[in-house]
Design an enzyme around this catalytic site. Structure first.
Site, PDB file in Angstrom:
ATOM      1  N   LYS A   1      -0.582  -4.251  -3.383  1.00 28.17           N
ATOM      2  CA  LYS A   1      -1.868  -3.666  -2.994  1.00 28.17           C
ATOM      3  C   LYS A   1      -1.951  -2.252  -3.571  1.00 28.17           C
ATOM      4  CE  LYS A   1      -4.759  -2.310   0.862  1.00 28.17           C
ATOM      5  NZ  LYS A   1      -4.856  -0.899   0.444  1.00 28.17           N
TER       6      LYS A   1
ATOM      7  N   ASP B   1      10.354   5.441 -10.058  1.00 27.56           N
ATOM      8  CA  ASP B   1       9.954   6.129 -11.282  1.00 27.56           C
ATOM      9  C   ASP B   1      10.731   7.421 -11.500  1.00 27.56           C
ATOM     10  OD1 ASP B   1       8.168   4.107 -11.691  1.00 27.56           O
ATOM     11  OD2 ASP B   1       6.429   5.195 -10.947  1.00 27.56           O
TER      12      ASP B   1
ATOM     13  N   SER C   1       0.820  -1.210   0.000  1.00 25.36           N
ATOM     14  CA  SER C   1       0.000   0.000   0.000  1.00 25.36           C
ATOM     15  C   SER C   1       0.857   1.265   0.000  1.00 25.36           C
ATOM     16  CB  SER C   1      -0.947  -0.055   1.198  1.00 25.36           C
ATOM     17  OG  SER C   1      -2.048   0.786   1.006  1.00 25.36           O
TER      18      SER C   1
END
Length: 698
Positions: free
Chosen positions: A504, A489, A478
């Site tokens: 998740k 990224d 999460s």
């Protein structure tokens, strides 16, 4: 997003008496439940289809899935219900949706009553098998995979399953005793000296006691959670009591005496004492003492023997500055005394952010100062934040403090340890991500309508712009995956650990179940909270972390990486999804050449490290046995398997030295072991690579 991943309640391991037939039992079903429970059910059945990400209706299909889910929650191993029970339950397969909308949850209570009756009967059967003699020379097996087991057709078939379970437990006790006899100087647990039969009787009594203590409130919570989990595994219903416990975990503090308690054979036993709490300061209450009565500042002391543990805890908790009296039976001498304590605020320090600076030369023989941040969860005191409290508890604020310390003491590289971090508040994930990137999108959130909202780091500047390493494992979920995804990224740092994170990628919101009536003069009663999946989040490059997680740049061998852990293994998990990339600017901290060089150096060290090779061998053994779901009940067969395991373990542990641990010392933030040392080596390699002077192993 799950604030703390509350698992669905599958803690029961029992079944009950066949006192009444199911047909008779269900013929007497009430037409409606308690009015308050019925209102709660109606409200929940309205909220879920209105706000859940899927916008799925509660219909006959959901009704059938609810029935299956509730039965599975109660009897996951198929040890209590008979096939005839299941067939009787199936008559209501398409009715439960209509009953919920009408406020009728009587089916849940009646099914639970049948479950308790079956449990009571099977515990009696198990206790009978404990007292019987078992032949450990017979070649028979115990099937452990419930998917390969059908519901028992008769009580005789069910009883035989319990015979095998009891036999298996007694066999383990027998072999453990044999091994202990071979090495009398080996460290023993206190329970090792207790007769195995006594231990099993106690286990079954505790099981029966726990289930019998479940009131209608807990039963309703289970039933409505089973309903919510049909839509996805992270949606659930929380009763007012569960919500109170949840809030404590999120704000990392509570008012009480500072002692963790556990139930044992009807007694409330002190499991641990929290440093800095009232009990710790007083000094009289000890671990293993039995609390047999609780009273407030005035009035009688209430006998709590066989009282539900959650009720005992709530009697002991209370506003800071107030008095609680405990009637305690000492574990040391058996004497009974009254201990009066003044409640105080207890900080749950073990769950908060911690940081330390490691001199790499002392750990791995290489120069460098490594700042390590342990981040157990993305916690946030929501009540304090909304109420405008100064310095409310926040993971982001605590990380900022540690980074400030690292800046003052000039560390060369920072490691963020997210292992076992199950998530937390979305706001904290965004804030902490912003401490490492200079403005820009952090996460994309898709609404049920399809609209995509981008959450940005709005503040310019960073708190730390040096080399960064993030450690994750299969239990990093999460909010952890949002942060790891941002770092990956933006090419802001290196991700190391298991092959991928938990996977998740959904967002949960907490909703009051109580009806909102703006002109109502009387405050509505508390109906608990619904934790509902209302959004799905995506990395800035467009991928959801749902099911797939965030993959590591450098994978280190670990046994947990091969367990069936992760979103993809959960019932009703939503699928992977992808959207358009957000506009963001990558930095130059990471590139394929740097990652390749770090991978090669790590692989070389791992291949030469005896501890990592031990893990590799353990993984191989685990994978060989992973598909074997049947356990032998033949003593000689199990004994040989144990001998093989023991031989392998001895070979793996050659030259390992046991370190003496100070029982009073605090656990280190980043313990010295082969895994953490390799993380330090990777971090130091990363520093060297960014400076252009990394030597790559051939």
């Amino acid at each position: 997003m799950s604030l703390l991943n509350l698992s669905r309640i599958r803690r029961f391991t029992a079944a009950g008496m066949l006192v009444l037939g199911l047909t008779t039992f269900f013929a007497q079903r009430l037409s409606s439940a308690d009015a308050a429970d019925g209102e709660t059910a109606v409200l929940v059945s309205k909220i879920i289809p209105q706000f859940h990400l899927s916008r799925r209706s509660i219909d006959d299909e959901v009704s059938g899935a609810l029935l299956d889910s509730f039965i599975k929650d109660l009897d996951p191993q198929k040890l209590y219900f008979l096939d005839s029970d299941i067939q009787e339950f199936q008559k209501y397969r398409t009715q439960l949706d209509d009953e919920l909308k009408e406020g009728n949850v009587a089916f849940a209570y009646k099914l639970f009553e049948v479950y308790k009756e079956r449990l009571t009967r099977q515990m009696g059967v198990a206790n009978e098998w404990v007292e019987k003699e078992h032949d450990f020379t017979i070649d028979e097996e115990l099937e452990t995979d419930p998917k390969k087991v059908t519901w028992a057709k008769s009580t005789e078939e069910l009883d035989d399953r319990w015979r095998r379970r009891v036999k298996h437990d007694l066999l383990l006790f027998k072999l453990n005793a044999e091994e202990a006899a071979k090495d009398p100087e080996a460290e023993k647990d206190e329970a090792d000296d207790i007769d195995p039969r006594v231990r099993l009787h106690k286990r079954y009594r505790n099981t029966l006691l726990t289930v019998n203590q479940y009131g209608t409130g807990e039963q309703l919570e289970m039933y409505l959670t089973a309903l919510a989990s049909v839509f996805d595994p992270h949606s659930s219903y929380m009763s007012p009591q569960s919500w109170e416990d949840f809030e404590i975990q999120m704000r990392l503090s509570l008012d009480g005496i500072g002692a963790a308690l556990r139930g044992d054979d009807g007694y409330t036993v002190v499991a641990s004492i929290v440093p800095g709490g009232a009990a710790s300061d007083d000094g009289r209450l000890k671990v293993k003492d039995k609390i047999i009565g609780v009273g407030q500042a005035e009035g009688e002391i209430v006998d709590i023997y066989e009282m539900k543990l959650s009720e005992v805890v709530r009697m002991i908790r209370g506003p800071r500055g107030t008095i609680v009296r405990l009637q305690v039976k000492s574990d040391k001498d058996g004497k009974i005394k009254i201990i009066q304590l003044t409640r105080k605020k207890i900080e749950l320090k073990e769950s908060e952010v911690k940081g330390e600076i490691i001199e790499a030369a002392d750990r791995v023989g290489r120069p460098g100062r490594v700042g390590v941040i342990s981040l157990p969860s993305f916690y946030r005191d929501f009540a304090g934040a909304s109420g405008g409290a100064a310095n409310f508890k926040s993971a982001g604020a605590d990380v900022a403090k540690v980074l400030g310390q690292f800046a003052r003491e000039q560390v060369d590289v920072v490691i963020i340890d997210l292992r076992n971090n199950g998530g937390g508040a979305l706001t904290e994930a965004v804030e902490i991500s912003g401490q490492f990137i200079d403005r820009g999108p952090v996460v994309q959130v898709k609404e049920p309508s399809g609209y995509v909202r981008i959450l940005n780091d709005e503040e310019s500047g960073v708190m730390y712009n040096g080399p960064l390493v993030v450690i994750c494992n299969r239990l990093s979920a999460s909010a952890s995956e949002i942060f790891a995804g941002v770092i990956k990224d933006y090419r802001r740092g290196i991700i190391i650990g298991d092959t991928t994170t938990h996977g998740k990628g959904t967002v949960q919101n907490l909703m009051d179940v109580s009806p909102r009536q703006p002109f109502r003069l009387i405050t509505p009663s508390d109906r608990g909270k619904l934790k509902l999946t209302i959004q799905q989040f995506y990395r800035v490059q467009g991928d959801s972390t749902q099911n797939r997680g965030v993959r590591s740049d450098i994978v280190l061998p670990s046994l947990i990486d091969h367990w069936d852990l992760g979103e993809s293994f959960l019932d009703n998990a939503l699928p992977f999804d992808k959207i358009r990339s957000a506009k963001y600017s990558q930095v130059s901290s990471v590139n394929p050449q740097v990652v390749s060089a770090l991978q090669k150096n790590s692989e070389t060290r791992v291949s030469q490290d005896k501890d990592f090779q031990r893990i590799e061998r353990a993984v191989s053994r685990y994978l060989e046995r992973k598909t074997r779901t049947k356990i032998s009940l033949n003593a000689e067969t199990v004994r040989k398997e144990r001998e093989e395991d023991e031989k392998a373990n001895k070979e793996d542990k050659i030259d390992e030295e046991e370190e003496e641990k100070d029982p009073d010392a605090e656990d280190p933030i980043f313990p010295e072991n082969f895994y953490n040392n390799e993380a330090i080596n990777i971090a130091l390699d990363y520093v060297a690579a960014l400076k252009g002077n990394l030597t790559v192993s051939n």
